[in-house]
Motif scaffolding. Sequence first.
Motif, PDB file in Angstrom:
ATOM      1  N   LYS A 255     -10.279   5.310   5.297  1.00 29.21           N
ATOM      2  CA  LYS A 255      -9.854   4.213   6.102  1.00 29.21           C
ATOM      3  C   LYS A 255     -10.409   2.835   5.968  1.00 29.21           C
ATOM      4  CE  LYS A 255      -7.734   7.498   9.725  1.00 29.21           C
ATOM      5  NZ  LYS A 255      -7.884   8.560   8.629  1.00 29.21           N
ATOM      6  N   CYS A 256     -10.749   2.640   4.870  1.00 26.11           N
ATOM      7  CA  CYS A 256     -11.031   1.134   4.791  1.00 26.11           C
ATOM      8  C   CYS A 256     -10.142   0.229   4.133  1.00 26.11           C
ATOM      9  CB  CYS A 256     -12.233   1.249   3.679  1.00 26.11           C
ATOM     10  SG  CYS A 256     -13.608   1.996   4.309  1.00 26.11           S
ATOM     11  N   TYR A 257      -9.274  -0.099   4.831  1.00 25.87           N
ATOM     12  CA  TYR A 257      -7.835  -0.637   4.651  1.00 25.87           C
ATOM     13  C   TYR A 257      -8.212  -2.075   3.946  1.00 25.87           C
ATOM     14  CZ  TYR A 257      -5.829   3.144   7.191  1.00 25.87           C
ATOM     15  OH  TYR A 257      -5.632   4.405   7.726  1.00 25.87           O
ATOM     16  N   LEU A 258      -9.031  -2.758   4.656  1.00 24.14           N
ATOM     17  CA  LEU A 258      -9.360  -4.220   3.990  1.00 24.14           C
ATOM     18  C   LEU A 258     -10.011  -4.331   2.763  1.00 24.14           C
ATOM     19  CD1 LEU A 258     -10.690  -6.056   7.148  1.00 24.14           C
ATOM     20  CD2 LEU A 258      -8.641  -6.569   6.007  1.00 24.14           C
ATOM     21  N   ALA A 259     -10.739  -3.293   2.436  1.00 26.49           N
ATOM     22  CA  ALA A 259     -11.470  -3.089   1.271  1.00 26.49           C
ATOM     23  C   ALA A 259     -10.513  -2.747   0.178  1.00 26.49           C
ATOM     24  CB  ALA A 259     -12.620  -1.970   1.148  1.00 26.49           C
ATOM     25  N   GLY A 260      -9.569  -1.870   0.409  1.00 18.46           N
ATOM     26  CA  GLY A 260      -8.215  -1.799  -0.537  1.00 18.46           C
ATOM     27  C   GLY A 260      -7.611  -2.806  -0.800  1.00 18.46           C
ATOM     28  N   PHE A 261      -7.145  -3.437   0.268  1.00 18.77           N
ATOM     29  CA  PHE A 261      -6.288  -4.562   0.146  1.00 18.77           C
ATOM     30  C   PHE A 261      -7.007  -5.667  -0.629  1.00 18.77           C
ATOM     31  CE2 PHE A 261      -4.438  -8.891   1.803  1.00 18.77           C
ATOM     32  CZ  PHE A 261      -2.911  -8.233   1.463  1.00 18.77           C
TER      33      PHE A 261
ATOM     34  N   ILE B 197       0.385  -0.627   5.345  1.00 15.60           N
ATOM     35  CA  ILE B 197       0.875  -0.169   6.513  1.00 15.60           C
ATOM     36  C   ILE B 197      -0.324   0.197   7.387  1.00 15.60           C
ATOM     37  CG2 ILE B 197       1.635   1.997   7.532  1.00 15.60           C
ATOM     38  CD1 ILE B 197       3.167   2.378   5.190  1.00 15.60           C
ATOM     39  N   GLY B 198      -1.472   0.544   7.076  1.00 16.28           N
ATOM     40  CA  GLY B 198      -2.756   0.578   7.804  1.00 16.28           C
ATOM     41  C   GLY B 198      -3.125  -0.688   8.316  1.00 16.28           C
ATOM     42  N   LEU B 199      -2.692  -1.702   7.808  1.00 15.27           N
ATOM     43  CA  LEU B 199      -3.010  -3.142   8.289  1.00 15.27           C
ATOM     44  C   LEU B 199      -1.992  -3.841   9.088  1.00 15.27           C
ATOM     45  CD1 LEU B 199      -5.054  -4.458   4.991  1.00 15.27           C
ATOM     46  CD2 LEU B 199      -6.184  -3.852   7.279  1.00 15.27           C
ATOM     47  N   LYS B 200      -0.919  -3.232   9.201  1.00 20.31           N
ATOM     48  CA  LYS B 200       0.269  -3.697   9.749  1.00 20.31           C
ATOM     49  C   LYS B 200       0.963  -4.902   9.178  1.00 20.31           C
ATOM     50  CE  LYS B 200      -0.617  -1.055  13.287  1.00 20.31           C
ATOM     51  NZ  LYS B 200       0.194   0.141  13.755  1.00 20.31           N
ATOM     52  N   GLY B 201       0.606  -4.841   7.548  1.00 19.71           N
ATOM     53  CA  GLY B 201       1.278  -5.961   6.745  1.00 19.71           C
ATOM     54  C   GLY B 201       2.576  -5.026   6.263  1.00 19.71           C
ATOM     55  N   PHE B 202       3.534  -5.092   7.083  1.00 15.55           N
ATOM     56  CA  PHE B 202       4.540  -4.241   6.698  1.00 15.55           C
ATOM     57  C   PHE B 202       5.447  -4.960   5.649  1.00 15.55           C
ATOM     58  CE2 PHE B 202       3.819  -2.886  11.037  1.00 15.55           C
ATOM     59  CZ  PHE B 202       3.507  -1.434  10.652  1.00 15.55           C
ATOM     60  N   GLN B 203       5.649  -6.263   5.454  1.00 15.05           N
ATOM     61  CA  GLN B 203       6.334  -6.938   4.399  1.00 15.05           C
ATOM     62  C   GLN B 203       5.795  -6.523   3.154  1.00 15.05           C
ATOM     63  OE1 GLN B 203       7.050 -11.212   5.018  1.00 15.05           O
ATOM     64  NE2 GLN B 203       7.643 -11.499   2.834  1.00 15.05           N
ATOM     65  N   LYS B 204       4.414  -6.740   2.969  1.00 17.63           N
ATOM     66  CA  LYS B 204       3.891  -6.356   1.659  1.00 17.63           C
ATOM     67  C   LYS B 204       3.985  -4.758   1.390  1.00 17.63           C
ATOM     68  CE  LYS B 204       0.730  -7.226  -1.911  1.00 17.63           C
ATOM     69  NZ  LYS B 204       1.282  -7.912  -2.908  1.00 17.63           N
ATOM     70  N   ALA B 205       3.771  -4.007   2.262  1.00 13.92           N
ATOM     71  CA  ALA B 205       4.083  -2.479   2.191  1.00 13.92           C
ATOM     72  C   ALA B 205       5.542  -2.244   1.571  1.00 13.92           C
ATOM     73  CB  ALA B 205       3.740  -1.943   3.647  1.00 13.92           C
ATOM     74  N   SER B 206       6.428  -3.164   2.146  1.00 14.93           N
ATOM     75  CA  SER B 206       7.689  -2.811   1.772  1.00 14.93           C
ATOM     76  C   SER B 206       8.026  -3.108   0.435  1.00 14.93           C
ATOM     77  CB  SER B 206       8.840  -3.642   2.619  1.00 14.93           C
ATOM     78  OG  SER B 206      10.011  -3.573   2.150  1.00 14.93           O
ATOM     79  N   GLU B 207       7.460  -4.251  -0.198  1.00 16.10           N
ATOM     80  CA  GLU B 207       7.533  -4.907  -1.534  1.00 16.10           C
ATOM     81  C   GLU B 207       7.072  -3.831  -2.502  1.00 16.10           C
ATOM     82  OE1 GLU B 207       5.611  -8.433  -1.593  1.00 16.10           O
ATOM     83  OE2 GLU B 207       6.941  -9.532  -0.433  1.00 16.10           O
ATOM     84  N   LEU B 208       5.630  -3.131  -2.290  1.00 16.99           N
ATOM     85  CA  LEU B 208       5.142  -2.089  -2.958  1.00 16.99           C
ATOM     86  C   LEU B 208       5.863  -1.065  -3.166  1.00 16.99           C
ATOM     87  CD1 LEU B 208       1.479  -2.895  -1.835  1.00 16.99           C
ATOM     88  CD2 LEU B 208       2.321  -3.141  -4.219  1.00 16.99           C
ATOM     89  N   LEU B 209       6.251  -0.278  -2.044  1.00 20.40           N
ATOM     90  CA  LEU B 209       6.971   0.934  -1.829  1.00 20.40           C
ATOM     91  C   LEU B 209       8.410   0.773  -2.555  1.00 20.40           C
ATOM     92  CD1 LEU B 209       6.366   1.974   1.606  1.00 20.40           C
ATOM     93  CD2 LEU B 209       5.240   2.891  -0.308  1.00 20.40           C
TER      94      LEU B 209
END
Length: 422
Positions: free
Chosen positions: A150-156, A184-196
């Motif tokens: 759950k280290c979302y910022l590290a992954g980002f 998604i974990g960071l509530k960055g849904f626009q970027k999440a949509s692009e990646l998915l």
Amino acid sequence: MNKMEALITSIQGLSGSLGDLCALHARLRKAEDSLRINSNVQLSILKQLDPSIHSLGYLYILEASTSGPVWKKKATLLIAQFINCCDAGQIRLASEKFVILCKRFKDRVFKDPLRGVGPMLSAVRKLVQVSPKRLTALHPDCLQLCLQAKCYLAGFSILSDDIVEVDEPRDFHLYCYYGGMICIGLKGFQKASELLYNVVTAPMHEVNSIAFEAYKKYILVNLIHSGQFSNSLPKCASSVAQKNLKNWCTPYYEVGNYYNDGKISELEAVVVAYSSDFENDNNLGLVKQAVASLYKRNILRLTQKYLTLSLEDIANMVQLPNAKEAEMHVLQMIQDGQIHALINQKDGMVRFLEDPEQYKTSEMIDVMDSVIQRTIGLSKNLIAMDNSLSCDPLYVGKSQVGRERQRYDFGDDFDNFPHFSM
């Protein structure tokens, strides 16, 4: 002097110039079989080497020492230390071996993922120092570990560069899937949509489990981000995806269709009916976020019809329990910049306002300039890739193009595909 002592002497003496390192690399390759004979002995020999100076030799010995099914706990610690301090130039001479070692490390620390996040981030950065736009085989493993921890910022932090160089399609699809979940974990849904989206539209001969999981999340993320659901896949998706994905994602299509209708009670009933499916997919939390977003979407629709409304009217129109709940939603939307409004606390009236942004502040100009520069950079990369392909003899004839494209099809069904709850 025995063979191992001679090898250690070579490592110590040939870890300087590039020419010496190339000679050392050739010798290490010849010695691989002997290095795997006694892993316990090899680990003790590492004390004679400095991982930051003798990185290439250290890598070969450490990889050989951990090639068996049984490890000492000390080996996991040594790998973490080695990854953090090794010389990037040296390990790139044997990058495949470095990748193998790091993947073993990831598997070993997966149940205690916090131990591995730092070293895996370091490993990725060392591999991409020369070309930050190149996807490595460690990107997906690093993101998976960040999700587990759950280290979302590290992954980002490794999602910021635009990837334009990919060796293995499987790595790219996993990178996009795990990256989407990080966002998604960071509530960055626009970027999440692009990646998915990248996973859903990938070329494939057979639909695989990653595509299914990505498409389920893609539907929900789009509902949360844009409040839109389409019954058809993007036109650039493969014909196989067009024919099969919908059949396996019926509960998500139901959610999307009722979301489009805008009726909260009916949408909630569908969620209850398919709750076990969503829970099995570890998507129930994301589904609940989609349902919650419909309240905001309905409030947003009201701003397009009315100049003023009472909180009581808003609550009734969007099916919220009371005016207090309506006020909380409106305040949150104002804070998030989704709407512009003023609330009169005395009479409980809400006045909807026009967007005050005039797009002429220095901050907005900087944002626009950044987007333009990124677009220019992407355009240059695409032109360079197009020129490179047009000169490649493998892509000259149509038959050769067809055969080459098959390498990029991603039709394997990956068993035990990990699901992460969000």
